[in-house]
Design a protein around this motif. Structure first.
Motif, PDB file in Angstrom:
ATOM      1  N   LYS A  79      33.484  13.619  10.042  1.00 43.06           N
ATOM      2  CA  LYS A  79      32.311  14.495  10.188  1.00 43.06           C
ATOM      3  C   LYS A  79      32.650  15.922   9.775  1.00 43.06           C
TER       4      LYS A  79
ATOM      5  N   ASP B  13      32.166  10.421  16.444  1.00 41.67           N
ATOM      6  CA  ASP B  13      32.348  11.064  15.149  1.00 41.67           C
ATOM      7  C   ASP B  13      33.770  11.620  15.063  1.00 41.67           C
TER       8      ASP B  13
ATOM      9  N   LEU C  12      29.557  22.319  12.542  1.00 41.12           N
ATOM     10  CA  LEU C  12      28.969  21.076  13.034  1.00 41.12           C
ATOM     11  C   LEU C  12      27.457  21.197  13.213  1.00 41.12           C
ATOM     12  N   LYS C  13      26.940  22.414  13.171  1.00 35.37           N
ATOM     13  CA  LYS C  13      25.493  22.617  13.266  1.00 35.37           C
ATOM     14  C   LYS C  13      24.830  22.175  11.964  1.00 35.37           C
ATOM     15  N   LYS C  14      23.682  21.533  12.068  1.00 33.97           N
ATOM     16  CA  LYS C  14      23.044  20.931  10.895  1.00 33.97           C
ATOM     17  C   LYS C  14      22.758  21.947   9.786  1.00 33.97           C
ATOM     18  N   THR C  15      22.227  23.106  10.143  1.00 31.40           N
ATOM     19  CA  THR C  15      21.873  24.097   9.130  1.00 31.40           C
ATOM     20  C   THR C  15      23.100  24.525   8.337  1.00 31.40           C
ATOM     21  N   ASN C  16      24.190  24.839   9.037  1.00 33.92           N
ATOM     22  CA  ASN C  16      25.416  25.268   8.366  1.00 33.92           C
ATOM     23  C   ASN C  16      26.037  24.126   7.568  1.00 33.92           C
ATOM     24  N   ARG C  17      25.998  22.940   8.137  1.00 38.63           N
ATOM     25  CA  ARG C  17      26.542  21.765   7.447  1.00 38.63           C
ATOM     26  C   ARG C  17      25.786  21.520   6.139  1.00 38.63           C
ATOM     27  N   ASP C  18      24.459  21.595   6.201  1.00 41.46           N
ATOM     28  CA  ASP C  18      23.645  21.355   5.008  1.00 41.46           C
ATOM     29  C   ASP C  18      23.951  22.372   3.911  1.00 41.46           C
TER      30      ASP C  18
END
Length: 227
Positions: free
Chosen positions: A113, A44, A189-195
């Motif tokens: 990414k 990525d 890069l963490k999914k929750t924060n990214r979302d």
């Protein structure tokens, strides 16, 4: 008066100017979706957008490069411009495992990414490509203090200014250091924060309106001439 940012319309209306918001031309550029990207990597990508002026790049790029070794599972790629010779970037990058592309910023963002971005229009471009980002800014102290006195705003990035809240992390002056960069990049890069960032980007697009700013501008001009 015709403006391309929604907060500009409010400002000028409050100061008794007749103003129309036509939308932002970047939406038209990004909608073309025909961007070249000349490299292929298996990891990525973290995009580095250090700016377009030599003095700016000399300040920002070393800071961005300071965390490359902390993210071995990612490939860092620098967006460069053909107005600055490649050796200028190579001298700053040194032996770091970093690639660069020339005049392919949009192609890079489309494949990234996440991104570290010098404050400016690039922060809005990065958001419109749905790339979580950290906004970076550092200048000499005197210039910064003068700017603080002249410009009264809570944020420095267009994304946060338009949304009127902290959507993307801003690392300014002394906050722009390896420790804070490393922790901030880890977080986005963490999914929750990214979302959450991507959800806010959707709201940003709504505020900017639809593509077709140039056509709307021409229509407004014709209407005004016809009055």
């Amino acid at each position: 008066m015709f403006v391309i940012l929604p907060f500009e319309k409010k400002f000028y209306q409050e100061n008794s100017f007749e103003v129309d918001f036509v939308g932002h031309p970047l939406l038209d550029e990004i909608a073309k979706d025909n961007f070249s990207f000349s490299i292929k990597v298996e990891k990525d990508i973290i995009a580095l957008l250090p700016g377009s002026r030599k003095q700016e790049i000399q300040k920002m790029l070393p800071q961005m490069l300071s965390i490359v070794d902390d993210f071995p599972n990612y490939q860092f790629v620098v967006a460069t411009t053909n107005t600055i010779e490649g050796n200028f970037y190579k001298e700053i990058i040194g032996s770091k495992n970093v690639l660069f592309v020339k005049d392919e910023t949009y192609g890079l963002l489309k494949n990234a990414k996440a991104a570290l971005v010098t404050s400016g229009t690039a922060t809005l471009e990065t958001a419109l490509f749905n790339v979580p980002q950290i906004v970076c800014y550092k200048t000499n102290l005197i210039s910064f203090q003068i700017a603080k006195q002249l410009v009264r705003t809570r944020f420095i990035s267009l994304v946060n200014i338009i949304m009127d809240k902290l959507v993307v992390k801003e690392l300014i002056q002394s906050e722009l250091n390896a420790k804070d960069l490393q922790s901030s990049l880890t977080e986005i890069l963490k999914k929750t924060n990214r979302d959450q960032i991507l959800q806010d980007y959707k709201s940003l697009r709504v505020k900017l309106g639809d593509a077709g700013a140039s056509n709307r501008l021409s229509q407004f001009i014709v209407q005004d001439i016809s009055k």
